[in-house]
Write a protein that holds these residues in place. Structure first.
Motif, PDB file in Angstrom:
ATOM      1  N   LYS A 121      -0.629  11.793  -3.769  1.00  0.00           N
ATOM      2  CA  LYS A 121      -1.706  11.324  -4.642  1.00  0.00           C
ATOM      3  C   LYS A 121      -3.046  11.827  -4.143  1.00  0.00           C
ATOM      4  N   SER A 122      -3.238  13.108  -4.250  1.00  0.00           N
ATOM      5  CA  SER A 122      -4.435  13.714  -3.663  1.00  0.00           C
ATOM      6  C   SER A 122      -5.726  13.316  -4.380  1.00  0.00           C
ATOM      7  N   LYS A 123      -5.650  12.755  -5.590  1.00  0.00           N
ATOM      8  CA  LYS A 123      -6.876  12.417  -6.316  1.00  0.00           C
ATOM      9  C   LYS A 123      -7.091  10.907  -6.439  1.00  0.00           C
ATOM     10  N   SER A 124      -6.288  10.090  -5.741  1.00  0.00           N
ATOM     11  CA  SER A 124      -6.408   8.636  -5.882  1.00  0.00           C
ATOM     12  C   SER A 124      -7.673   8.090  -5.228  1.00  0.00           C
ATOM     13  N   HIS A 125      -8.185   8.762  -4.203  1.00  0.00           N
ATOM     14  CA  HIS A 125      -9.425   8.364  -3.530  1.00  0.00           C
ATOM     15  C   HIS A 125      -9.993   9.601  -2.867  1.00  0.00           C
ATOM     16  N   LYS A 126     -11.293   9.606  -2.643  1.00  0.00           N
ATOM     17  CA  LYS A 126     -11.925  10.811  -2.072  1.00  0.00           C
ATOM     18  C   LYS A 126     -11.373  11.165  -0.695  1.00  0.00           C
ATOM     19  N   SER A 164      -1.484   0.029  -0.059  1.00  0.00           N
ATOM     20  CA  SER A 164      -0.753  -1.208  -0.380  1.00  0.00           C
ATOM     21  C   SER A 164      -0.070  -1.176  -1.736  1.00  0.00           C
ATOM     22  N   GLN A 165      -0.578  -0.362  -2.672  1.00  0.00           N
ATOM     23  CA  GLN A 165       0.022  -0.300  -4.007  1.00  0.00           C
ATOM     24  C   GLN A 165       1.383   0.402  -3.968  1.00  0.00           C
ATOM     25  N   ASP A 166       1.448   1.545  -3.308  1.00  0.00           N
ATOM     26  CA  ASP A 166       2.697   2.310  -3.233  1.00  0.00           C
ATOM     27  C   ASP A 166       3.500   2.014  -1.988  1.00  0.00           C
ATOM     28  N   CYS A 167       2.898   1.306  -1.030  1.00  0.00           N
ATOM     29  CA  CYS A 167       3.579   0.974   0.236  1.00  0.00           C
ATOM     30  C   CYS A 167       4.148   2.218   0.907  1.00  0.00           C
ATOM     31  N   SER A 168       3.297   3.210   1.054  1.00  0.00           N
ATOM     32  CA  SER A 168       3.706   4.477   1.656  1.00  0.00           C
ATOM     33  C   SER A 168       2.858   4.749   2.890  1.00  0.00           C
ATOM     34  N   SER A 169       3.266   5.762   3.661  1.00  0.00           N
ATOM     35  CA  SER A 169       2.439   6.161   4.808  1.00  0.00           C
ATOM     36  C   SER A 169       1.225   6.927   4.294  1.00  0.00           C
ATOM     37  N   VAL A 170       0.205   7.038   5.113  1.00  0.00           N
ATOM     38  CA  VAL A 170      -0.997   7.787   4.739  1.00  0.00           C
ATOM     39  C   VAL A 170      -0.642   9.256   4.525  1.00  0.00           C
ATOM     40  N   GLU A 230       5.247  -9.580   2.845  1.00  0.00           N
ATOM     41  CA  GLU A 230       6.259  -9.711   1.784  1.00  0.00           C
ATOM     42  C   GLU A 230       6.947  -8.378   1.518  1.00  0.00           C
ATOM     43  N   GLU A 231       6.170  -7.296   1.495  1.00  0.00           N
ATOM     44  CA  GLU A 231       6.742  -5.961   1.272  1.00  0.00           C
ATOM     45  C   GLU A 231       7.697  -5.590   2.407  1.00  0.00           C
ATOM     46  N   LYS A 232       7.313  -5.929   3.631  1.00  0.00           N
ATOM     47  CA  LYS A 232       8.138  -5.574   4.782  1.00  0.00           C
ATOM     48  C   LYS A 232       9.487  -6.292   4.751  1.00  0.00           C
ATOM     49  N   LYS A 233       9.486  -7.524   4.228  1.00  0.00           N
ATOM     50  CA  LYS A 233      10.742  -8.283   4.111  1.00  0.00           C
ATOM     51  C   LYS A 233      11.702  -7.616   3.142  1.00  0.00           C
ATOM     52  N   CYS A 234      11.144  -7.008   2.092  1.00  0.00           N
ATOM     53  CA  CYS A 234      11.966  -6.416   1.027  1.00  0.00           C
ATOM     54  C   CYS A 234      12.540  -5.058   1.394  1.00  0.00           C
ATOM     55  N   ARG A 235      12.052  -4.478   2.481  1.00  0.00           N
ATOM     56  CA  ARG A 235      12.411  -3.089   2.776  1.00  0.00           C
ATOM     57  C   ARG A 235      13.319  -2.989   3.995  1.00  0.00           C
TER      58      ARG A 235
END
Length: 420
Positions: free
Chosen positions: A131-136, A118-124, A64-69
């Motif tokens: 977002k350096s503190k979102s996950h370890k 998946s939340q921000d739909c960004s590359s790693v 769905e995200e890919k369709k919107c972009r």
């Protein structure tokens, strides 16, 4: 998305976009957090149904995200450090309930990197910066990203463990010592997977800017990279790039040890091209892609460009270099063993691969030289006299056969004499 106007002339979102956003919100409500998802992975046997439903949700959100972009015109140039890849490698190994060696690079994207992005739909790579503190995994992530200087060609169906272990060899290799801070361009971390990209027209430019391409060989007997159209396209782009790009083939230490073991068997027992036959089954025209349109486009570009024969020749040349390097690495062991047959066979293989520049067994003052100096002198003398390696080998084999026969005759005479 196409915008429509209201009676005041103001743009308003397309109804389809509003509907799509509503669907996405509904899907996200049922999606567990990344930590909960990883918990399901670690005890997957107990949570088969729940894990399957969560994967389906991630698939739907992704589609769905890919369709919107819109399609992105440029390929990103960010690369990640080996430190991040090590961190990811350890996290997957400690979390996943499957056999680690069975986990593919595609699995790592779908089960680990996709839930985290998946939340921000960004590359790693972008997530590491933002977002350096979102996950370890992303802790102090900004220092783990930079302009890519090594482009990594690999397959999504290949072992993730083998990928990381192969790149570990690069970290320690003197051939890459000129690159001080290595940053690897790997599609699962560098590319925003939620967008389509114009790889056809921009990949060559991207590779030219990175200036170094490495191709992951795994398994050594039947490398997957030589059977995938996209990997051949990356090699093609590396050939066509201007300025010139260095292309290297690398494998993990485990794969190299297996290859050396089989190669040593060939050299010790009989002269054959068995190992080289495994590696040289290259036919770029038979390579396949997931999507038929990609396969058709890539093959058409190769055919109209350098041609399949050129691609095959380049890959074959790189693999010959790899085998030649391995043989030269094995020479000290062959000298210590004083296995003359293996030495001759390695000499012949280097000659057949057109990688014989000088006699690899040339005497030195080191302690690991041949204990039988006469054989070494014979070899040097014959090479000087004949001028061609193959003639030298044939002559040497005849001379050694005669010498052995004479020695056997002496032994038989001594036995008879002792009986009397």
């Amino acid at each position: 998305m196409v915008k429509t106007g209201n009676r005041h002339g103001e743009a308003r979102p397309d109804p389809e976009e509003i509907k799509s956003q509503g669907r996405l919100q509904g899907l996200r409500r049922d999606l567990v957090s990344p930590e909960q998802y990883f918990g399901l992975l670690s005890s997957r046997k107990k949570n088969v149904t729940t894990l399957s439903k969560q994967r389906e949700l991630l698939d739907e959100i992704f589609d769905e995200e890919k369709k919107c972009r819109s399609k992105e015109s440029k390929v990103p140039l960010e690369g990640v450090s080996f430190k991040f890849l090590q961190r990811l490698h350890k996290f997957v190994r400690d979390t996943d309930g499957r056999s680690f060696r069975s986990i593919t690079t595609g699995d790592v994207w779908r089960d680990y990197l996709r839930p985290l992005t998946s939340q921000d739909c960004s590359s790693v790579a972008k997530t590491l910066i933002a977002k350096s503190k979102s996950h370890k995994l992303f802790h102090k992530g900004k220092g783990l990203v930079g302009p890519a200087n090594i482009f990594v060609s690999h397959t999504w169906g290949g072992s993730f463990d083998e990928l990381v272990m192969s790149l570990m060899r690069i970290e320690a290799s003197q051939d890459f010592a000129d690159i001080k801070e290595k940053r690897y361009w790997i599609d699962i971390v560098s590319v925003n997977q939620y967008h389509d990209h114009n790889f056809y027209d921009t990949l060559e430019t991207t590779i030219a800017q990175i200036r170094r391409t490495v191709c992951i060989i795994c398994p050594w007997k039947d490398p997957e990279i030589l059977k995938r159209s996209w990997c051949l396209w990356e090699i093609f782009c590396s050939i066509e790039a201007s300025p010139e790009v260095d292309v290297d083939f690398v494998m993990s230490l485990k794969q190299e040890e297996k290859l050396k073991e089989e190669l040593m068997k060939d050299l010790r027992n009989s002269y054959s091209h068995r190992v080289w036959t495994y590696l040289s089954k290259i036919d770029s025209e038979k390579a396949v892609a997931t999507f038929p349109r990609d396969e058709r486009y890539i093959k058409e570009k190769i055919q109209n460009g350098p041609g399949f024969a050129t691609i095959n020749s380049l890959v074959t040349s790189c693999l010959k270099n790899l085998i030649a390097e391995l043989i030269h690495d094995m020479i000290p062991d062959l000298k210590k063993e004083n296995n003359f047959r293996a030495q001759i066979n390695s000499f012949r293989l280097l000659k057949d691969l057109d990688r014989l520049v000088t006699d690899p067994f040339k005497s030195t003052a080191s302690a690991d030289v041949l204990t039988n100096s006469q054989k070494k002198e014979d070899l040097d003398e014959l090479i000087r006299l004949t001028g061609t390696a193959l003639t030298a080998i044939r002559s040497l084999r005849r001379r050694e056969y005669i010498r052995n026969q004479r020695q056997a005759s002496i032994q038989r005479y001594r036995k008879k004499k002792s009986k009397k």
